[in-house]
Design a protein around this motif. Structure first.
Motif, short mmCIF file in Angstrom:
data_model
loop_
_atom_site.label_atom_id
_atom_site.label_comp_id
_atom_site.label_asym_id
_atom_site.label_seq_id
_atom_site.Cartn_x
_atom_site.Cartn_y
_atom_site.Cartn_z
N LEU A 18 0.83 -1.21 0.00
CA LEU A 18 0.00 0.00 0.00
C LEU A 18 0.86 1.26 0.00
O LEU A 18 0.49 2.27 -0.61
CB LEU A 18 -0.94 -0.01 1.21
CG LEU A 18 -2.11 -1.00 1.15
CD1 LEU A 18 -2.82 -1.06 2.49
CD2 LEU A 18 -3.08 -0.63 0.04
N GLU A 19 2.00 1.21 0.67
CA GLU A 19 2.91 2.36 0.65
C GLU A 19 3.42 2.61 -0.76
O GLU A 19 3.52 3.77 -1.20
CB GLU A 19 4.08 2.11 1.61
CG GLU A 19 3.70 2.15 3.08
CD GLU A 19 4.88 1.85 3.99
OE1 GLU A 19 6.00 1.66 3.45
OE2 GLU A 19 4.70 1.82 5.22
N ARG A 20 3.75 1.54 -1.48
CA ARG A 20 4.21 1.70 -2.86
C ARG A 20 3.08 2.22 -3.75
O ARG A 20 3.30 3.02 -4.67
CB ARG A 20 4.75 0.38 -3.41
CG ARG A 20 5.94 -0.17 -2.62
CD ARG A 20 6.73 -1.18 -3.44
NE ARG A 20 5.92 -2.29 -3.90
CZ ARG A 20 5.70 -3.41 -3.21
NH1 ARG A 20 6.21 -3.54 -1.98
NH2 ARG A 20 4.97 -4.38 -3.72
N LEU A 21 1.85 1.76 -3.47
CA LEU A 21 0.70 2.25 -4.22
C LEU A 21 0.49 3.74 -3.96
O LEU A 21 0.19 4.51 -4.88
CB LEU A 21 -0.55 1.46 -3.84
CG LEU A 21 -1.82 1.77 -4.63
CD1 LEU A 21 -1.69 1.27 -6.06
CD2 LEU A 21 -3.04 1.13 -3.97
N ASP A 22 0.63 4.16 -2.70
CA ASP A 22 0.50 5.58 -2.36
C ASP A 22 1.56 6.40 -3.08
O ASP A 22 1.29 7.53 -3.53
CB ASP A 22 0.62 5.77 -0.84
CG ASP A 22 -0.57 5.21 -0.09
OD1 ASP A 22 -1.64 5.05 -0.71
OD2 ASP A 22 -0.43 4.92 1.12
N ASP A 23 2.76 5.84 -3.18
CA ASP A 23 3.83 6.55 -3.87
C ASP A 23 3.50 6.73 -5.35
O ASP A 23 3.70 7.81 -5.93
CB ASP A 23 5.14 5.78 -3.71
CG ASP A 23 6.30 6.46 -4.42
OD1 ASP A 23 6.64 7.60 -4.05
OD2 ASP A 23 6.85 5.86 -5.36
N LEU A 24 2.96 5.67 -5.96
CA LEU A 24 2.55 5.75 -7.37
C LEU A 24 1.46 6.80 -7.55
O LEU A 24 1.51 7.63 -8.46
CB LEU A 24 2.06 4.39 -7.85
CG LEU A 24 1.35 4.35 -9.21
CD1 LEU A 24 2.29 4.80 -10.31
CD2 LEU A 24 0.80 2.97 -9.50
N ALA A 25 0.46 6.78 -6.66
CA ALA A 25 -0.66 7.72 -6.77
C ALA A 25 -0.20 9.16 -6.56
O ALA A 25 -0.71 10.08 -7.21
CB ALA A 25 -1.75 7.36 -5.76
N SER A 26 0.76 9.36 -5.66
CA SER A 26 1.23 10.73 -5.39
C SER A 26 2.01 11.30 -6.56
O SER A 26 2.01 12.50 -6.80
CB SER A 26 2.09 10.74 -4.13
OG SER A 26 3.29 10.00 -4.33
N ARG A 27 2.68 10.42 -7.31
CA ARG A 27 3.48 10.89 -8.44
C ARG A 27 2.69 10.93 -9.74
O ARG A 27 3.18 11.46 -10.75
CB ARG A 27 4.71 10.00 -8.61
CG ARG A 27 5.69 10.12 -7.45
CD ARG A 27 7.01 9.45 -7.78
NE ARG A 27 6.91 8.00 -7.77
CZ ARG A 27 7.90 7.19 -8.16
NH1 ARG A 27 9.02 7.70 -8.63
NH2 ARG A 27 7.75 5.88 -8.11
N SER A 28 1.50 10.37 -9.73
CA SER A 28 0.63 10.40 -10.92
C SER A 28 -0.79 10.68 -10.44
O SER A 28 -1.62 9.78 -10.35
CB SER A 28 0.71 9.07 -11.67
OG SER A 28 -0.03 9.13 -12.87
N ALA A 29 -1.04 11.94 -10.12
CA ALA A 29 -2.31 12.33 -9.51
C ALA A 29 -3.49 11.96 -10.40
O ALA A 29 -3.47 12.16 -11.61
CB ALA A 29 -2.31 13.83 -9.24
N GLY A 30 -4.53 11.41 -9.78
CA GLY A 30 -5.75 11.08 -10.50
C GLY A 30 -5.69 9.80 -11.31
O GLY A 30 -6.60 9.51 -12.07
N PHE A 31 -4.63 9.00 -11.13
CA PHE A 31 -4.48 7.80 -11.94
C PHE A 31 -5.64 6.82 -11.71
O PHE A 31 -6.15 6.21 -12.64
CB PHE A 31 -3.15 7.12 -11.63
CG PHE A 31 -2.92 5.86 -12.42
CD1 PHE A 31 -2.58 5.93 -13.76
CD2 PHE A 31 -3.05 4.61 -11.84
CE1 PHE A 31 -2.37 4.77 -14.50
CE2 PHE A 31 -2.84 3.45 -12.57
CZ PHE A 31 -2.50 3.54 -13.90
N PHE A 32 -6.07 6.66 -10.45
CA PHE A 32 -7.13 5.70 -10.14
C PHE A 32 -8.51 6.35 -10.06
O PHE A 32 -9.50 5.64 -9.87
CB PHE A 32 -6.84 5.01 -8.81
CG PHE A 32 -5.64 4.11 -8.85
CD1 PHE A 32 -5.68 2.90 -9.51
CD2 PHE A 32 -4.45 4.48 -8.24
CE1 PHE A 32 -4.57 2.06 -9.56
CE2 PHE A 32 -3.34 3.66 -8.28
CZ PHE A 32 -3.40 2.45 -8.94
#
Length: 254
Positions: A33-47
């Motif tokens: 989940l931490e890695r997922l949060d990192d992905l989401a923070s660097r690509s806003a609105g991806f999900f």
């Protein structure tokens, strides 16, 4: 008095396939989940607003842990539309359904109600069209060809282009906040500042080409890489990307 008999209209149920993102968590879940949060923070609105399938085939968890994972994803605005690889005992009422296959399906045939005998008699009394004979010509069979999609302009922020049947070519730039999802390769003749995901239906030979690499995220066959993970000397340059094993490789184009 003539009695007009009409059959009740049947309910039409259609089969349809949609493109969804598949998440495959691994243990420990908190670190994933931490890695997922990192992905989401660097690509806003991806999900945001995107259908997501949760693949738990290789995840050794029980029902309560699965419910907790779904809740944690929901708190991150990740909407789970279905579960893949889950045992029936892991799913209860109110949880996303178990999905299988993911292949296109045809219309679902709904059984028609039993015909009324009086209606059958009226139908028999009416003249019937002549049956088709073997000598009548049939329409030529249409065969599908390899397809590609060309976009003759820039893809603006907030726009999403999804084309799973083949390659996508963009003659302009792809702005930050925009995304291109292709079943084949992606060719961008301008700057790539948004997201580009090639080989989205399991094509590991797909590639990404762009005139100027400034992407938020690139992915090939489910393997992703952020722009800051690429060699600094490639940023702002014409670049091609391809997949070797489980790693995305990148090289400057002449």
């Amino acid at each position: 008095m003539t009695k007009v008999l009409t059959e009740p209209r049947s309910i039409r149920i259609k089969g349809r396939s949609f493109l969804a993102v598949v998440l495959s968590p691994d243990l420990p879940v908190d670190q994933w989940l931490e890695r997922l949060d990192d992905l989401a923070s660097r690509s806003a609105g991806f999900f945001l607003g995107r259908p997501v399938v949760l693949d738990v085939a290789d995840l050794a968890i029980d029902r309560e842990q699965l419910k907790d994972l779904i809740a944690k994803l929901a708190s991150r605005n990740v909407s789970i539309m279905g579960l893949e690889g889950a045992k029936p005992s892991m799913v209860e009422r109110g949880m996303p359904p178990i999905l299988k296959g993911g292949r296109p399906v045809s219309d679902v045939e709904v059984p028609k109600p039993a015909p009324d005998p009086a209606a059958e008699q009226i139908e028999k009394d009416e003249p019937q069209p002549a049956p088709e004979t073997a000598t009548q010509e049939r329409a030529p069979e249409v065969r599908s060809a390899v397809q590609s999609l060309m976009i003759p302009e820039a893809v603006r922020s907030g726009q999403s282009v999804i084309f799973t049947e083949g390659d996508v070519t963009v003659l302009g730039a792809v702005s930050s906040g925009a995304e291109i999802i292709a079943g084949g390769s992606i060719h961008i003749y301008g700057a790539l500042r948004g997201r580009a995901m090639a080989g989205s239906v399991g094509n590991s030979t797909a590639r990404i080409f762009c005139r100027k690499m400034e992407a938020e995220l690139v992915a090939i066959d489910g393997i992703y890489k952020m722009a800051e993970d690429l060699p600094p000397e490639l940023l702002g340059k014409p670049v091609q990307l391809w997949l070797e094993g489980d790693a995305i490789k990148a090289a400057k184009m002449a």
